[in-house]
Structures are given as structure tokens and as C-alpha cells.
Design a protein around this motif. Structure first.
Motif, PDB file in Angstrom:
ATOM      1  N   GLU A   1       0.822  -1.208   0.000  1.00  0.00           N
ATOM      2  CA  GLU A   1       0.000   0.000   0.000  1.00  0.00           C
ATOM      3  C   GLU A   1       0.860   1.264   0.000  1.00  0.00           C
ATOM      4  N   ALA A   2       1.955   1.238   0.747  1.00  0.00           N
ATOM      5  CA  ALA A   2       2.781   2.438   0.892  1.00  0.00           C
ATOM      6  C   ALA A   2       3.610   2.745  -0.349  1.00  0.00           C
ATOM      7  N   TYR A   3       3.985   1.691  -1.104  1.00  0.00           N
ATOM      8  CA  TYR A   3       4.915   1.883  -2.230  1.00  0.00           C
ATOM      9  C   TYR A   3       4.288   1.582  -3.586  1.00  0.00           C
ATOM     10  N   LYS A   4       2.960   1.454  -3.654  1.00  0.00           N
ATOM     11  CA  LYS A   4       2.338   1.084  -4.923  1.00  0.00           C
ATOM     12  C   LYS A   4       2.452   2.175  -5.981  1.00  0.00           C
ATOM     13  N   SER A   5       2.748   3.394  -5.563  1.00  0.00           N
ATOM     14  CA  SER A   5       2.963   4.443  -6.568  1.00  0.00           C
ATOM     15  C   SER A   5       4.274   4.224  -7.319  1.00  0.00           C
ATOM     16  N   LYS A   6       5.202   3.502  -6.683  1.00  0.00           N
ATOM     17  CA  LYS A   6       6.478   3.172  -7.323  1.00  0.00           C
ATOM     18  C   LYS A   6       6.347   1.926  -8.195  1.00  0.00           C
ATOM     19  N   GLY A   7       5.592   0.938  -7.712  1.00  0.00           N
ATOM     20  CA  GLY A   7       5.448  -0.315  -8.450  1.00  0.00           C
ATOM     21  C   GLY A   7       4.560  -1.289  -7.702  1.00  0.00           C
ATOM     22  N   ASN A   8       4.275  -2.409  -8.331  1.00  0.00           N
ATOM     23  CA  ASN A   8       3.363  -3.387  -7.718  1.00  0.00           C
ATOM     24  C   ASN A   8       3.931  -4.803  -7.739  1.00  0.00           C
ATOM     25  N   HIS A   9       5.263  -4.911  -7.846  1.00  0.00           N
ATOM     26  CA  HIS A   9       5.891  -6.228  -8.006  1.00  0.00           C
ATOM     27  C   HIS A   9       6.604  -6.651  -6.732  1.00  0.00           C
ATOM     28  N   ILE A  10       6.303  -7.868  -6.275  1.00  0.00           N
ATOM     29  CA  ILE A  10       6.933  -8.457  -5.095  1.00  0.00           C
ATOM     30  C   ILE A  10       7.588  -9.775  -5.507  1.00  0.00           C
ATOM     31  N   ILE A  11       8.782 -10.018  -5.001  1.00  0.00           N
ATOM     32  CA  ILE A  11       9.494 -11.276  -5.250  1.00  0.00           C
ATOM     33  C   ILE A  11       9.545 -12.078  -3.965  1.00  0.00           C
ATOM     34  N   THR A  12       9.155 -13.347  -4.051  1.00  0.00           N
ATOM     35  CA  THR A  12       9.263 -14.252  -2.912  1.00  0.00           C
ATOM     36  C   THR A  12       9.680 -15.626  -3.433  1.00  0.00           C
ATOM     37  N   THR A  13       9.511 -16.672  -2.639  1.00  0.00           N
ATOM     38  CA  THR A  13       9.900 -18.006  -3.093  1.00  0.00           C
ATOM     39  C   THR A  13       8.727 -18.973  -2.958  1.00  0.00           C
ATOM     40  N   LYS A  14       8.878 -20.134  -3.587  1.00  0.00           N
ATOM     41  CA  LYS A  14       7.835 -21.150  -3.549  1.00  0.00           C
ATOM     42  C   LYS A  14       7.813 -21.925  -2.232  1.00  0.00           C
ATOM     43  N   ILE A  15       8.795 -21.708  -1.365  1.00  0.00           N
ATOM     44  CA  ILE A  15       8.868 -22.503  -0.131  1.00  0.00           C
ATOM     45  C   ILE A  15       8.603 -21.669   1.120  1.00  0.00           C
ATOM     46  N   GLU A  16       8.017 -20.491   0.948  1.00  0.00           N
ATOM     47  CA  GLU A  16       7.718 -19.661   2.103  1.00  0.00           C
ATOM     48  C   GLU A  16       6.627 -20.285   2.965  1.00  0.00           C
ATOM     49  N   HIS A  17       6.541 -19.808   4.197  1.00  0.00           N
ATOM     50  CA  HIS A  17       5.434 -20.171   5.077  1.00  0.00           C
ATOM     51  C   HIS A  17       4.143 -19.632   4.468  1.00  0.00           C
ATOM     52  N   HIS A  18       3.019 -20.297   4.782  1.00  0.00           N
ATOM     53  CA  HIS A  18       1.747 -19.865   4.185  1.00  0.00           C
ATOM     54  C   HIS A  18       1.329 -18.469   4.631  1.00  0.00           C
ATOM     55  N   ALA A  19       1.875 -17.973   5.719  1.00  0.00           N
ATOM     56  CA  ALA A  19       1.592 -16.593   6.098  1.00  0.00           C
ATOM     57  C   ALA A  19       2.083 -15.617   5.030  1.00  0.00           C
ATOM     58  N   ILE A  20       3.141 -15.990   4.325  1.00  0.00           N
ATOM     59  CA  ILE A  20       3.640 -15.192   3.204  1.00  0.00           C
ATOM     60  C   ILE A  20       2.899 -15.556   1.916  1.00  0.00           C
ATOM     61  N   LEU A  21       2.825 -16.838   1.614  1.00  0.00           N
ATOM     62  CA  LEU A  21       2.231 -17.269   0.342  1.00  0.00           C
ATOM     63  C   LEU A  21       0.770 -16.855   0.217  1.00  0.00           C
ATOM     64  N   HIS A  22      -0.009 -17.053   1.275  1.00  0.00           N
ATOM     65  CA  HIS A  22      -1.427 -16.696   1.201  1.00  0.00           C
ATOM     66  C   HIS A  22      -1.633 -15.192   1.177  1.00  0.00           C
ATOM     67  N   THR A  23      -0.740 -14.456   1.819  1.00  0.00           N
ATOM     68  CA  THR A  23      -0.813 -12.998   1.736  1.00  0.00           C
ATOM     69  C   THR A  23      -0.492 -12.524   0.322  1.00  0.00           C
ATOM     70  N   CYS A  24       0.489 -13.158  -0.303  1.00  0.00           N
ATOM     71  CA  CYS A  24       0.818 -12.820  -1.693  1.00  0.00           C
ATOM     72  C   CYS A  24      -0.360 -13.140  -2.621  1.00  0.00           C
ATOM     73  N   GLU A  25      -1.018 -14.262  -2.390  1.00  0.00           N
ATOM     74  CA  GLU A  25      -2.190 -14.625  -3.196  1.00  0.00           C
ATOM     75  C   GLU A  25      -3.290 -13.575  -3.045  1.00  0.00           C
ATOM     76  N   TYR A  26      -3.490 -13.112  -1.822  1.00  0.00           N
ATOM     77  CA  TYR A  26      -4.479 -12.055  -1.587  1.00  0.00           C
ATOM     78  C   TYR A  26      -4.111 -10.789  -2.350  1.00  0.00           C
ATOM     79  N   LEU A  27      -2.848 -10.389  -2.256  1.00  0.00           N
ATOM     80  CA  LEU A  27      -2.425  -9.169  -2.940  1.00  0.00           C
ATOM     81  C   LEU A  27      -2.564  -9.291  -4.456  1.00  0.00           C
ATOM     82  N   GLU A  28      -2.323 -10.487  -4.974  1.00  0.00           N
ATOM     83  CA  GLU A  28      -2.515 -10.728  -6.409  1.00  0.00           C
ATOM     84  C   GLU A  28      -3.970 -10.600  -6.815  1.00  0.00           C
ATOM     85  N   LYS A  29      -4.837 -11.303  -6.098  1.00  0.00           N
ATOM     86  CA  LYS A  29      -6.245 -11.404  -6.493  1.00  0.00           C
ATOM     87  C   LYS A  29      -7.056 -10.155  -6.165  1.00  0.00           C
TER      88      LYS A  29
END
Length: 395
Positions: free
Chosen positions: A85-113
Motif C-alpha cells: 500500500e505504501a509503495y504502490k505508486s512506485k510499483g506493484n511487483h513483489i518477489i518471494t519463493t515457492k517454499i515460504e510459510h503460508h503466512a507469506i504465500l497466502h498474503t501474496c495470493e491475496y495481494l494478487e487477487k
């Protein structure tokens, strides 16, 4: 053996006696609200300040950069959602990994959808390590955040955090790490590693449940996550969990003070357990990096068996283990972490995570291995797949 053998310390740990002793007065003796101005409440405020300083000292940072949360999952959610939310004026891209905890993965899915974020989920190698060249290639002008866990909660692999932090800094990108499993187990210096945000949880280091923190480097302009009062310097509203903070501070101080001796013992026992399991039980494999792994983590897959049956039979013998993350223990799907490192679907189902503590003994591990050998042999004796495999290899 009649005693409990607890080998699931990645799921949660026993609250240390000295931590409990530190907490008790703040339930019934010093119970004032830290936000109140009268003298009685200042005892609580001072305790919160002390706990914040103890945690800051463990990271070699300022106490003003520690923000208390209800746990690691909240801290992960805050880091990702508020940064977006704070940096979306700069960009909307986040890099993570496929082996993160679901607290990260599900949050990323929310931000995508729901928020229109673009997420890159990096592959890892067969040991679960991020490839730094692929990380750099994934960076675009729209990238605002890199979030890579410090150490994996299932297979124990420790990531090249210092190198990831360097890459993020060179490209002017914020770097967040989920350090729920690593904090208190390995030394962490947020300045040396160029970490901008870091999540942690008290109950993983012999502290209480229901308390965590998010480290936010000075100058990182992320928004409040909980709105209401002015607590946590107006970034996270709600009356502070004073006993929890006191306990977390005491647990952090204890973890740093005992780290060298404690982890040396854990590594010795960890490697002993790995050796016995992989040499004495046929058709088994270690998951995760053999060297770059958490001191107390053992994750082994056994072919031709179901992990759930193995866990139940271990439990009948007083042994507590897990098949992976405690947050997904009710799932029948194989671990996303094991699949990401290339473990076949059918083998991933027969995986076991055993995580040690400073109270674990060699006798505990010998008993566990001896029982496991019996359990695996019994379960395989009922497996048509194992029977076919043996017949095929006897021809």
C-alpha cells in the motif's frame, strides 16, 4: 519408555522457567495499562521498554525499530500488505519463493487477487536454496519488495540472507525476511545483512504464545496495520500484551546468551540423528541442505509409507513429531516445500520432521530411531507398492 519425547520444537517450544518467572508479576501485581499516566502504570511501561530493548539487542538495532504484534503471521501480513500500500505508486511487483510459510504465500495470493499485485515465486534448488542469479533476473523497475525467509520451517535450510540483502540494497528494493524459525537459533545482525523488515514469534524460542514482532528499519515508510490507539508509535493499535512482551524479551535474552553452547549440542545430536535414520532405514532421504540448516532441524522422507500413520504410531510411543508445518498439519496434501525441492509426490507423503531442543538427549534419539525402524518396517509390510518394488528388484 514412559516419558514424553518432544521432537516438534519448530511447531512450538516449552516456555522456559525463567521466562515464566519474569512474566508472572505482570498478570496480577503490575497489571496497569502502559498507556496510562499514573505511576502504577509506569511499571508496565518500563517492562515493555525493557522487553523491546532485549529484542533489539538480539538484532543489533534500536529499540524504536521493534513493533510488537500478536505473532509471526501478523508480522508477515503487516510487512507485505502495508509495504504494498505504501509503495504502490512506485510499483506493484513483489518477489518471494515457492517454499515460504503460508503466512507469506497466502498474503501474496491475496495481494494478487484483490489488490492487483504482481508476484514472482522463485524456484529453489534441490536443497531449498534460492539461486541468486535468478533472484536478480526477476527484478524489474516495478519491484518494491523482496521477501525471502531466513530459514525454512520444514526442511531447515538457511538462505544466503546477506547476499539477498546486498542485492536488494543495490537495486533500491526493500528486503523483508520471515525469521520465525531463525531468530534465537542463529546470529542475526539486521545492519550487516541489510534487512529492512524482519518477522518473529515468541513461542519458537521458549517464550510465550500470542506475541511476536516486526522489525522495521528507520526510514521504511509502511502504513499502520491495526488502527485505533496510538500504541507502537501509532503503527499498531491495541493495548500492549505486557506479560507477553516481558516473556519475549526474557526469551530473546536467554536465546542469545545460550546460543553458542546450545546450538553446538543441537548440531551434534542433529547430525547423529540424521546419520542413524538415513543409514539404518532403507529407502530414506534427508530433505534440505546438510550443512546450511538450522541446528535443531531433521527432515527425512521414507518411501512406501504414509506420514500420518507414522506420526500416529510415534505418538502411541510417546514421541511427538510432525510431517511439516504445524499450520498445515490437518492437510492431506503433500508439503509444498518438499514438492518445490523435487521430492516426488508419493515420497513427500512419507516425510517426518523432528526438531530438537536443548533438553533433547541422545537416549531420546536412540529410542526414537529404534521405534521408527519398527514402525517403518510394519507400515511397509502392508504396502502393495513396497511389495511390488521388492519383487521387481529381486528378479
Amino acid at each position: 519408555m514412559s516419558k514424553l519425547i518432544y521432537l516438534d520444537n519448530a511447531a512450538t517450544t516449552k516456555t522456559a522457567p525463567e521466562v515464566l518467572d519474569a512474566m508472572l508479576p505482570y498478570f496480577s501485581e503490575y497489571y496497569g495499562n502502559p498507556s496510562s499516566i499514573y505511576d502504577f502504570a509506569q511499571k508496565s511501561k518500563e517492562a515493555v521498554t525493557k522487553g523491546r530493548q532485549q529484542i533489539a539487542d538480539a538484532l543489533n538495532t534500536r529499540k524504536e525499530d521493534i513493533y510488537f504484534t500478536a505473532g509471526g503471521s501478523e508480522a508477515d501480513n503487516w510487512a507485505l500488505k502495508a509495504t504494498f500500500e505504501a509503495y504502490k505508486s512506485k510499483g506493484n511487483h513483489i518477489i518471494t519463493t515457492k517454499i515460504e510459510h503460508h503466512a507469506i504465500l497466502h498474503t501474496c495470493e491475496y495481494l494478487e487477487k484483490e489488490r492487483g499485485a504482481k508476484i514472482t515465486y522463485l524456484d529453489v534448488d534441490e536443497n531449498g536454496v534460492v539461486r541468486l542469479d535468478e533472484l536478480e533476473k526477476a527484478i524489474t523497475p516495478e519491484t518494491i519488495l523482496i521477501s525471502v525467509m531466513f530459514a525454512n520451517n520444514e526442511i531447515g535450510t538457511i538462505q544466503p540472507i546477506k547476499e539477498i540483502g546486498r542485492i536488494a540494497k543495490e537495486h533500491g528494493i526493500l528486503f523483508h525476511t520471515d525469521a520465525v524459525q531463525a531468530f534465537g537459533q542463529v546470529p542475526i545482525d539486521v545492519d550487516e545483512y541489510n534487512i529492512d523488515m524482519l518477522s518473529s514469534s515468541g513461542h519458537k524460542i521458549n517464550g510465550p504464545k500470542g506475541i511476536g514482532f516486526l522489525y522495521i528499519r528507520k526510514g521504511v515508510k509502511i502504513k499502520s496495520f491495526v488502527h485505533g490507539g496510538a500504541q507502537e508509535r501509532k503503527r499498531r493499535a491495541g493495548t500492549e500484551n505486557v506479560p507477553g512482551i516481558v516473556g519475549y524479551g526474557a526469551a530473546a535474552e536467554r536465546a542469545v546468551r545460550t546460543m553458542k553452547e546450545r546450538t553446538a549440542k543441537e548440531i551434534e545430536l542433529r547430525d547423529y540423528l540424521i546419520n542413524r535414520l538415513t543409514t539404518e532405514i532403507p529407502y530414506s532421504r534427508l530433505n534440505g541442505d546438510k550443512v546450511r540448516r538450522l541446528p535443531n532441524n531433521v527432515n527425512v522422507s521414507f518411501q512406501f509409507i504414509e506420514g500420518e500413520s507414522m506420526l500416529l504410531m510415534l505418538d502411541q510411543n510417546g514421541i511427538c513429531g510432525s510431517s511439516g508445518s504445524a499450520c498445515t498439519s490437518g492437510s492431506l496434501d503433500p508439503s509444498h516445500v518438499l514438492l518445490a525441492i523435487g521430492v516426488p509426490h508419493e515420497v513427500a507423503h512419507g516425510s517426518l520432521r523432528l526438531t530438537l531442543s536443548d533438553e533433547t538427549t541422545k537416549e531420546d534419539l536412540d529410542f526414537t530411531v529404534d521405534k521408527l525402524k519398527e514402525i517403518v518396517q510394519y507400515l511397509r509390510s502392508m504396502s502393495p507398492l513396497y511389495e511390488d518394488f521388492i519383487k521387481k528388484h529381486q528378479q
